[in-house]
Design a protein around this motif. Structure first.
Motif, mmCIF file in Angstrom:
data_model
loop_
_atom_site.group_PDB
_atom_site.id
_atom_site.type_symbol
_atom_site.label_atom_id
_atom_site.label_comp_id
_atom_site.label_asym_id
_atom_site.label_seq_id
_atom_site.Cartn_x
_atom_site.Cartn_y
_atom_site.Cartn_z
ATOM 1 N N ASP A 110 -0.368 4.971 0.994
ATOM 2 C CA ASP A 110 -0.673 5.976 2.018
ATOM 3 C C ASP A 110 -0.663 5.380 3.431
ATOM 4 N N ASP A 111 0.140 5.977 4.288
ATOM 5 C CA ASP A 111 0.326 5.574 5.684
ATOM 6 C C ASP A 111 0.981 4.206 5.823
ATOM 7 N N THR A 112 1.460 3.671 4.668
ATOM 8 C CA THR A 112 2.324 2.489 4.699
ATOM 9 C C THR A 112 3.739 2.913 4.310
ATOM 10 N N ASP A 116 0.855 -1.181 0.000
ATOM 11 C CA ASP A 116 0.000 0.000 0.000
ATOM 12 C C ASP A 116 0.901 1.246 0.000
ATOM 13 N N ASP A 149 -1.472 -0.573 5.918
ATOM 14 C CA ASP A 149 -1.744 -0.045 7.259
ATOM 15 C C ASP A 149 -3.178 -0.262 7.711
ATOM 16 N N ASP A 158 -6.585 -3.649 3.684
ATOM 17 C CA ASP A 158 -5.332 -4.196 3.173
ATOM 18 C C ASP A 158 -5.161 -5.682 3.535
HETATM 19 MG MG LIG Z 1 -3.054 3.052 3.527
#
Ligand SMILES: [Mg+2]
Length: 238
Positions: free
Chosen positions: A6-8, A4, A172, A177
């Protein structure tokens, strides 16, 4: 290996907080912004509104929460200001470059699997040095399906040329996910960056940072550790 974005890999929450701070002078209203985002982003992913409309309506709804009713022109002005501040704050997490180098050196084929508009997400990836890092880039806005739909993971596996049961997805979000990847026949790993040592009742492996991923792969799947060389593409990642 699917990852992933975003935020990963990219600290989207931090950049979003910077955008919010530019909008109202501080980020104390972060819980309201996040709740408003969840509501409006779901409408975008469902295909009810396009991305730009979602951005506009979210900012309007956010200020309406505090009793401020804005004209279209004022919403557009504030959203533009917020977007510019957020984009200036796009950064990768510190554990990303070493992990990607290790994965490359260990022979993994890599796919990015992300829910976003194509142009927006490719601009974001380029700005943090992720262009050229992946063997495949699967963006919901380009393929017409979004996580947690199994179809987006099937597209990723096909583009990697690897059977789904040999592909691992790391992200995340536990539901969107890790669990979704398992439902699509992949292996799923939940990257929980919260740092909260809460009991985790999950059916999937959990790591607290990407620095834990190589050890997880070595211990659980018998992957031999590689001595990673630096690549030109990764050296530019920041
Ligand atoms: Mg994400």
């Amino acid at each position: 290996m699917c990852l992933d974005i975003d935020d990963t890999l990219l600290d989207n929450a931090a950049s979003s907080r910077s955008g919010l701070a530019a909008l109202v002078g501080h980020d104390a209203a972060w819980p309201v912004w996040r709740r408003t985002t969840d509501e409006h982003y779901a409408r975008y992913l469902a295909g009810d509104v396009d991305f730009d409309t979602m951005l506009h309506e979210r900012t309007r709804a956010f200020f309406a929460e505090f009793g401020e009713l804005l004209t279209d022109a004022e919403v557009a002005r504030r959203e533009h200001h917020r977007m510019c501040a957020m984009q200036r704050a796009w950064r990768l997490f510190h554990d990303v470059a070493p992990c990607l180098e290790w994965l490359h050196a260990s022979g993994y084929r890599l796919a990015a699997v992300t829910n976003a508009p194509g142009g927006y997400q490719r601009k974001k990836m380029a700005s943090v040095g992720l262009s050229g890092v992946f063997d495949a880039v699967i963006i919901s806005g380009e393929v017409g399906v979004a996580k947690p739909d199994p179809a987006i993971f099937e597209i990723a596996c096909a583009e990697l040329g690897v059977p789904s049961h040999q592909v691992l997805h790391v992200g995340d979000r536990l539901d969107v996910d890790a669990t979704a990847a398992v439902r699509a026949g992949l292996r799923g790993v939940w990257l929980d960056r919260s740092g909260v040592p809460a009991p985790r009742q999950t059916d999937v492996p959990v790591i607290a940072g990407l620095d834990e991923l190589p050890e997880h792969l070595v211990c659980d799947y018998g992957v031999e550790h590689a001595d990673p060389p630096r690549s030109a593409a990764l050296a530019s990642a920041r």
